[in-house]
Write a protein that holds these residues in place. Structure first.
Motif, PDB file in Angstrom:
ATOM      1  N   MET A   1      -7.190 -12.201  -5.847  1.00 55.64           N
ATOM      2  CA  MET A   1      -8.149 -11.178  -5.419  1.00 55.64           C
ATOM      3  C   MET A   1      -7.462  -9.826  -5.255  1.00 55.64           C
ATOM      4  SD  MET A   1      -8.976 -11.960  -1.361  1.00 55.64           S
ATOM      5  CE  MET A   1      -9.966 -10.517  -1.024  1.00 55.64           C
ATOM      6  N   LEU A   2      -8.289  -8.813  -5.063  1.00 55.18           N
ATOM      7  CA  LEU A   2      -7.753  -7.456  -4.907  1.00 55.18           C
ATOM      8  C   LEU A   2      -7.842  -7.000  -3.451  1.00 55.18           C
ATOM      9  CD1 LEU A   2      -6.829  -4.666  -6.069  1.00 55.18           C
ATOM     10  CD2 LEU A   2      -9.250  -4.171  -6.478  1.00 55.18           C
ATOM     11  N   HIS A   3      -6.711  -6.484  -2.964  1.00 51.04           N
ATOM     12  CA  HIS A   3      -6.677  -5.926  -1.611  1.00 51.04           C
ATOM     13  C   HIS A   3      -6.459  -4.422  -1.711  1.00 51.04           C
ATOM     14  CE1 HIS A   3      -6.478  -9.827   0.459  1.00 51.04           C
ATOM     15  NE2 HIS A   3      -5.847 -10.209  -0.642  1.00 51.04           N
ATOM     16  N   ILE A   4      -7.306  -3.644  -1.056  1.00 56.54           N
ATOM     17  CA  ILE A   4      -7.182  -2.186  -1.108  1.00 56.54           C
ATOM     18  C   ILE A   4      -6.798  -1.650   0.265  1.00 56.54           C
ATOM     19  CG2 ILE A   4      -8.343  -0.006  -1.620  1.00 56.54           C
ATOM     20  CD1 ILE A   4     -10.187  -1.521  -3.502  1.00 56.54           C
ATOM     21  N   VAL A   5      -5.738  -0.847   0.297  1.00 50.60           N
ATOM     22  CA  VAL A   5      -5.276  -0.271   1.564  1.00 50.60           C
ATOM     23  C   VAL A   5      -5.314   1.255   1.466  1.00 50.60           C
ATOM     24  CG1 VAL A   5      -3.343  -0.054   3.170  1.00 50.60           C
ATOM     25  CG2 VAL A   5      -3.812  -2.258   2.066  1.00 50.60           C
ATOM     26  N   ASN A   6      -6.003   1.885   2.407  1.00 47.55           N
ATOM     27  CA  ASN A   6      -6.117   3.349   2.380  1.00 47.55           C
ATOM     28  C   ASN A   6      -5.619   4.009   3.671  1.00 47.55           C
ATOM     29  OD1 ASN A   6      -8.205   2.782   4.151  1.00 47.55           O
ATOM     30  ND2 ASN A   6      -9.586   4.315   3.307  1.00 47.55           N
ATOM     31  N   LYS A   7      -4.776   3.295   4.411  1.00 50.21           N
ATOM     32  CA  LYS A   7      -4.248   3.867   5.660  1.00 50.21           C
ATOM     33  C   LYS A   7      -2.736   4.071   5.536  1.00 50.21           C
ATOM     34  CE  LYS A   7      -8.109   3.769   8.094  1.00 50.21           C
ATOM     35  NZ  LYS A   7      -8.987   3.506   6.923  1.00 50.21           N
ATOM     36  N   SER A   8      -2.225   5.062   6.229  1.00 50.38           N
ATOM     37  CA  SER A   8      -0.786   5.308   6.203  1.00 50.38           C
ATOM     38  C   SER A   8      -0.031   4.123   6.786  1.00 50.38           C
ATOM     39  CB  SER A   8      -0.468   6.560   7.012  1.00 50.38           C
ATOM     40  OG  SER A   8       0.921   6.626   7.264  1.00 50.38           O
ATOM     41  N   PRO A   9       1.042   3.697   6.095  1.00 49.42           N
ATOM     42  CA  PRO A   9       1.806   2.544   6.579  1.00 49.42           C
ATOM     43  C   PRO A   9       2.619   2.884   7.829  1.00 49.42           C
ATOM     44  CG  PRO A   9       2.933   3.561   4.741  1.00 49.42           C
ATOM     45  CD  PRO A   9       1.607   4.261   4.863  1.00 49.42           C
ATOM     46  N   LEU A  10       2.792   4.185   8.109  1.00 50.98           N
ATOM     47  CA  LEU A  10       3.675   4.585   9.197  1.00 50.98           C
ATOM     48  C   LEU A  10       2.939   4.896  10.488  1.00 50.98           C
ATOM     49  CD1 LEU A  10       5.711   6.450   6.638  1.00 50.98           C
ATOM     50  CD2 LEU A  10       6.855   5.006   8.339  1.00 50.98           C
ATOM     51  N   THR A  11       1.632   5.017  10.405  1.00 52.11           N
ATOM     52  CA  THR A  11       0.884   5.311  11.629  1.00 52.11           C
ATOM     53  C   THR A  11      -0.226   4.293  11.877  1.00 52.11           C
ATOM     54  OG1 THR A  11      -0.489   6.827  10.378  1.00 52.11           O
ATOM     55  CG2 THR A  11       1.319   7.792  11.619  1.00 52.11           C
ATOM     56  N   SER A  12      -0.247   3.261  11.074  1.00 50.42           N
ATOM     57  CA  SER A  12      -1.297   2.254  11.217  1.00 50.42           C
ATOM     58  C   SER A  12      -0.714   0.896  10.825  1.00 50.42           C
ATOM     59  CB  SER A  12      -2.466   2.617  10.289  1.00 50.42           C
ATOM     60  OG  SER A  12      -3.141   1.461   9.848  1.00 50.42           O
ATOM     61  N   ASN A  13      -1.227  -0.173  11.410  1.00 50.37           N
ATOM     62  CA  ASN A  13      -0.692  -1.500  11.049  1.00 50.37           C
ATOM     63  C   ASN A  13      -1.515  -2.159   9.949  1.00 50.37           C
ATOM     64  OD1 ASN A  13      -3.017  -2.200  12.330  1.00 50.37           O
ATOM     65  ND2 ASN A  13      -2.101  -3.691  13.731  1.00 50.37           N
ATOM     66  N   THR A  14      -2.347  -1.358   9.266  1.00 50.32           N
ATOM     67  CA  THR A  14      -3.253  -1.897   8.256  1.00 50.32           C
ATOM     68  C   THR A  14      -2.520  -2.595   7.106  1.00 50.32           C
ATOM     69  OG1 THR A  14      -4.772  -0.121   8.798  1.00 50.32           O
ATOM     70  CG2 THR A  14      -5.198  -1.319   6.776  1.00 50.32           C
ATOM     71  N   LEU A  15      -1.503  -1.927   6.573  1.00 50.50           N
ATOM     72  CA  LEU A  15      -0.774  -2.527   5.453  1.00 50.50           C
ATOM     73  C   LEU A  15      -0.100  -3.821   5.910  1.00 50.50           C
ATOM     74  CD1 LEU A  15       0.279  -2.438   2.539  1.00 50.50           C
ATOM     75  CD2 LEU A  15       2.243  -1.127   3.378  1.00 50.50           C
ATOM     76  N   GLU A  16       0.487  -3.778   7.082  1.00 52.63           N
ATOM     77  CA  GLU A  16       1.161  -4.950   7.616  1.00 52.63           C
ATOM     78  C   GLU A  16       0.187  -6.112   7.768  1.00 52.63           C
ATOM     79  OE1 GLU A  16       3.336  -3.889  11.103  1.00 52.63           O
ATOM     80  OE2 GLU A  16       4.355  -5.836  11.164  1.00 52.63           O
ATOM     81  N   SER A  17      -0.971  -5.806   8.305  1.00 53.98           N
ATOM     82  CA  SER A  17      -1.996  -6.820   8.492  1.00 53.98           C
ATOM     83  C   SER A  17      -2.406  -7.410   7.153  1.00 53.98           C
ATOM     84  CB  SER A  17      -3.190  -6.182   9.198  1.00 53.98           C
ATOM     85  OG  SER A  17      -4.196  -7.135   9.399  1.00 53.98           O
ATOM     86  N   CYS A  18      -2.538  -6.551   6.163  1.00 55.99           N
ATOM     87  CA  CYS A  18      -2.893  -6.994   4.812  1.00 55.99           C
ATOM     88  C   CYS A  18      -1.816  -7.924   4.268  1.00 55.99           C
ATOM     89  CB  CYS A  18      -3.071  -5.765   3.909  1.00 55.99           C
ATOM     90  SG  CYS A  18      -3.108  -6.148   2.145  1.00 55.99           S
ATOM     91  N   LEU A  19      -0.553  -7.487   4.383  1.00 56.13           N
ATOM     92  CA  LEU A  19       0.551  -8.275   3.831  1.00 56.13           C
ATOM     93  C   LEU A  19       0.709  -9.614   4.544  1.00 56.13           C
ATOM     94  CD1 LEU A  19       3.273  -5.516   3.253  1.00 56.13           C
ATOM     95  CD2 LEU A  19       1.757  -6.576   1.559  1.00 56.13           C
ATOM     96  N   ASN A  20       0.409  -9.629   5.827  1.00 58.39           N
ATOM     97  CA  ASN A  20       0.537 -10.866   6.593  1.00 58.39           C
ATOM     98  C   ASN A  20      -0.598 -11.839   6.317  1.00 58.39           C
ATOM     99  OD1 ASN A  20       2.834  -9.926   7.785  1.00 58.39           O
ATOM    100  ND2 ASN A  20       1.820  -9.206   9.647  1.00 58.39           N
ATOM    101  N   THR A  21      -1.687 -11.339   5.790  1.00 55.86           N
ATOM    102  CA  THR A  21      -2.871 -12.181   5.601  1.00 55.86           C
ATOM    103  C   THR A  21      -3.053 -12.641   4.158  1.00 55.86           C
ATOM    104  OG1 THR A  21      -3.906 -10.792   7.285  1.00 55.86           O
ATOM    105  CG2 THR A  21      -5.348 -12.290   6.081  1.00 55.86           C
ATOM    106  N   ALA A  22      -2.894 -11.670   3.253  1.00 58.53           N
ATOM    107  CA  ALA A  22      -3.169 -11.959   1.845  1.00 58.53           C
ATOM    108  C   ALA A  22      -2.170 -12.971   1.294  1.00 58.53           C
ATOM    109  CB  ALA A  22      -3.108 -10.671   1.042  1.00 58.53           C
ATOM    110  N   THR A  23      -2.631 -13.802   0.363  1.00 56.89           N
ATOM    111  CA  THR A  23      -1.756 -14.860  -0.152  1.00 56.89           C
ATOM    112  C   THR A  23      -1.132 -14.509  -1.496  1.00 56.89           C
ATOM    113  OG1 THR A  23      -3.638 -15.910  -1.215  1.00 56.89           O
ATOM    114  CG2 THR A  23      -3.100 -16.646   1.015  1.00 56.89           C
ATOM    115  N   GLY A  24      -1.619 -13.479  -2.147  1.00 60.75           N
ATOM    116  CA  GLY A  24      -1.079 -13.097  -3.454  1.00 60.75           C
ATOM    117  C   GLY A  24      -2.090 -12.277  -4.211  1.00 60.75           C
ATOM    118  N   GLY A  25      -1.796 -11.989  -5.495  1.00 59.24           N
ATOM    119  CA  GLY A  25      -2.737 -11.223  -6.314  1.00 59.24           C
ATOM    120  C   GLY A  25      -2.397  -9.752  -6.351  1.00 59.24           C
TER     121      GLY A  25
END
Lengths: 111, 98, 121
Positions: B1-25
């Motif tokens: 599947m496709l995961h889209i991240v539009n938040k800064s990795p340095l001021t938000s934990n969005t990317l981290e949350s995505c990486l910790n959850t997504a299984t691949g793709g």
């Protein structure tokens, strides 16, 4: 939305008569806007208008009057970089009127 | 599947949350999220680790707008708007990490 | 002119994703036109505002970064960048389109305390 009609072509402006689309500007439009401001464009007027366009091209802002005055003084000499000279050319304010003629937005901070 | 991240990795934990959850793709970084794929940031190591597990894409017009088009971490796949559409179309599902 | 106040603009957001950076710049220019003592602080993602080489054609947004170079004309010459934020983003002073003073977090905090007015963006 307002517009002006120059040489058979229509140009969109805001309610105060500032061009909405910078790239549409040309000398004919400048002359037309100048007339609506009761200004007869002389070489001295053009010098200021061209200066403003160059300034905008470089910094993407229309300078405040104080900045315009100072910058003109630096570039064109102290005899032109003063309020008497600039208000002589543009009685209702060099920022307001010259920017309008130059097809630029109203200077930030100009109310 | 496709995961889209539009938040800064340095001021938000969005990317981290995505990486910790997504299984691949596929992961696509857009808008302010594009800072994640520039060299020399504090999250570069994390990104490089993720690249073993995901295909990481970046929307280039967003990176260029921010003056960092020349600082892409190698291995990240640049896409334009057409590429964005293709990614969205070729994946069955898409999660936007808003 | 009444008394001059010390205005500080605290910029913490990256350009283009939100309107903060542009709004801050506009208020800075307005404030400076009224002869106030203006300083700008860039920390966290705010340091990205000053990155050289922004090309916004592809996202059809106005590139307002050239205006930071006009700040000098407005006598706004106090630009402070937080070192920690800069380092965490892989940036150096050479990456910025204007010259800045790089300070530590502690120095930034102390500077904030000195102000009459702090505007947050």
């Amino acid at each position: 939305m307002s517009s002006i009609e120059v040489g058979g072509k229509s140009y969109e402006t805001d309610e105060e008569g500032y061009l909405l689309n910078l790239s549409e500007w040309n000398a004919e439009v400048a002359d037309y806007i100048a007339k609506t401001e009761n200004i007869d464009m002389s070489d001295q007027h053009w010098e200021v208008v061209n200066f403003l366009r160059e300034y905008f091209e470089e910094y993407q802002i229309a300078p405040a009057v104080r900045v315009l005055t100072k910058s003109i003084g630096k570039k064109l000499g102290a005899d032109k970089g003063n309020s008497e000279y600039l208000y002589g050319l543009f009685p209702y304010g060099p920022g307001k009127q010259a920017c309008k003629i130059a097809g630029l937005p109203k200077p930030t901070g100009c109310v | 599947m496709l995961h889209i991240v539009n938040k800064s990795p340095l001021t938000s934990n969005t990317l981290e949350s995505c990486l910790n959850t997504a299984t691949g793709g596929d992961i696509l970084l857009i808008e302010v999220g594009v800072y994640a794929v520039t060299r020399g940031t504090a999250v570069e190591a994390k990104l490089r680790a993720a690249m073993g597990k995901f295909r990481v894409h970046v929307l280039m017009p967003d990176l260029d707008a921010r003056g960092l088009g020349d600082r892409l971490v190698e291995g990240v796949l640049p896409v334009d708007y057409a590429g964005f559409v293709e990614l969205a179309a070729s994946n069955k599902t898409c999660q936007s990490w808003l | 002119m009444s008394e001059v106040k010390k205005f500080m603009f605290v910029n913490r957001k990256a350009p283009y994703g939100t309107i903060y950076a542009l709004e801050s710049l506009e208020v800075v220019l307005i404030t400076a036109a009224f002869d106030q003592d203006v300083s700008l602080m860039f920390l966290d993602d705010g340091v990205y505002q000053l990155k050289k080489g922004q090309q916004t054609k592809g996202i059809e947004t106005k590139n307002f970064s050239p205006a930071y170079r006009a700040l000098e004309d407005y006598d706004v010459e106090k630009l402070y960048v937080d070192k920690e934020s800069m380092d965490a983003r892989g940036l150096t002073e050479e990456d910025f389109l204007v010259s800045v003073t790089v300070l530590s977090r502690a120095e930034m905090g102390a500077l904030m305390d000195e102000q009459d007015v702090v505007l947050s963006f």
